[in-house]
Design a protein around this motif. Structure first.
Motif, PDB file in Angstrom:
ATOM      1  N   TYR A  74       3.684  27.577  21.617  1.00  0.00           N
ATOM      2  CA  TYR A  74       2.917  26.614  20.810  1.00  0.00           C
ATOM      3  C   TYR A  74       2.447  25.448  21.674  1.00  0.00           C
ATOM      4  O   TYR A  74       1.285  25.039  21.619  1.00  0.00           O
ATOM      5  N   LYS A  78      -1.357  24.347  22.586  1.00  0.00           N
ATOM      6  CA  LYS A  78      -1.749  23.013  22.132  1.00  0.00           C
ATOM      7  C   LYS A  78      -2.268  22.155  23.280  1.00  0.00           C
ATOM      8  O   LYS A  78      -3.341  21.535  23.181  1.00  0.00           O
ATOM      9  N   LYS A 130      -2.683  25.036  15.407  1.00  0.00           N
ATOM     10  CA  LYS A 130      -2.563  24.776  13.974  1.00  0.00           C
ATOM     11  C   LYS A 130      -3.429  25.727  13.168  1.00  0.00           C
ATOM     12  O   LYS A 130      -3.065  26.127  12.057  1.00  0.00           O
TER      13      LYS A 130
END
Length: 211
Positions: A74, A78, A130
């Motif tokens: 993640y 990101k 997201k």
């Protein structure tokens, strides 16, 4: 197995409400339309829609679940997305040429510029974890478990991408229309360049600092 008609229309309504809510993709396409013109804005909108198809495929294959369970994966996605947005912001701030209104002699640059706008849209959307987690959570709500679930998720993701292309394409066309003002107002052009660069940088910083 595809969703029922009732479920499909509920999905379309929910998707439309979400798409019409201003977010990073809307802001990105708006800035691209202003800087690259109507065609560039539409190209970036199509790039964002392509990114949605990538996220749909990832959710269908279960790859998006990796972002939910792995903090390292993640964070990697990101920060890659944040760095890319910061790069675009800095590039826009440095280059006045980003807002030069094209003339007939610039026709040979059109295709490369459109490809660049399209690829920017794809990259910005794909590198937002997201969005991946959103599709992983959103699409299964309208799909019955079973052998036909992957086909149904792809169909719903394709619908979401098409609705996104329609809306953001309109945003790209509308914002691209502002370029005509730049021919006679160079100071306005400079201000718009600084605003667009700052917005892109702020999106990158927000993505990087988001917990």
């Amino acid at each position: 197995m595809l969703p029922s008609i009732d479920s499909y229309f509920v999905f379309v309504g929910a998707a439309a409400a979400l798409i019409l809510t201003p977010g990073p993709d809307t802001v990105f396409v708006l800035t691209q339309g202003v800087s690259a013109g109507k065609r560039g804005g539409v190209a970036s909108a199509l790039g964002v829609s392509t990114g949605i198809l990538v996220h749909t495929a990832a959710a269908t294959l279960g790859l998006a679940a990796l972002l939910r369970t792995s903090a390292l994966a993640y964070a990697a996605v990101k920060y890659a997305g944040a760095v890319y947005l910061l790069y675009l912001g800095a590039k826009t701030l440095r280059s006045g040429g980003e807002f030069d209104v094209p003339t007939a002699t610039d026709a040979s640059r059109a295709d490369p510029d459109l490809r660049r706008s399209y690829l920017r849209g794809v990259t910005v959307n794909v590198l937002n974890p997201k969005v991946a987690l959103f599709f992983l959570a959103f699409l299964p709500q309208f799909v019955d478990a079973g052998a036909g679930a992957p086909t149904a998720m792809i169909a719903l993701g394709g619908t979401y991408a098409a609705l996104t292309a329609l809306y953001l394409g309109g945003v790209g066309v509308a914002s691209g229309g502002m370029r005509s003002v730049l021919r006679t107002r160079p100071r306005f052009a400079d201000g718009l360049r600084y605003l667009s660069g700052s917005v892109l940088g702020a999106l990158g910083a927000a993505l990087a600092l988001d917990a």
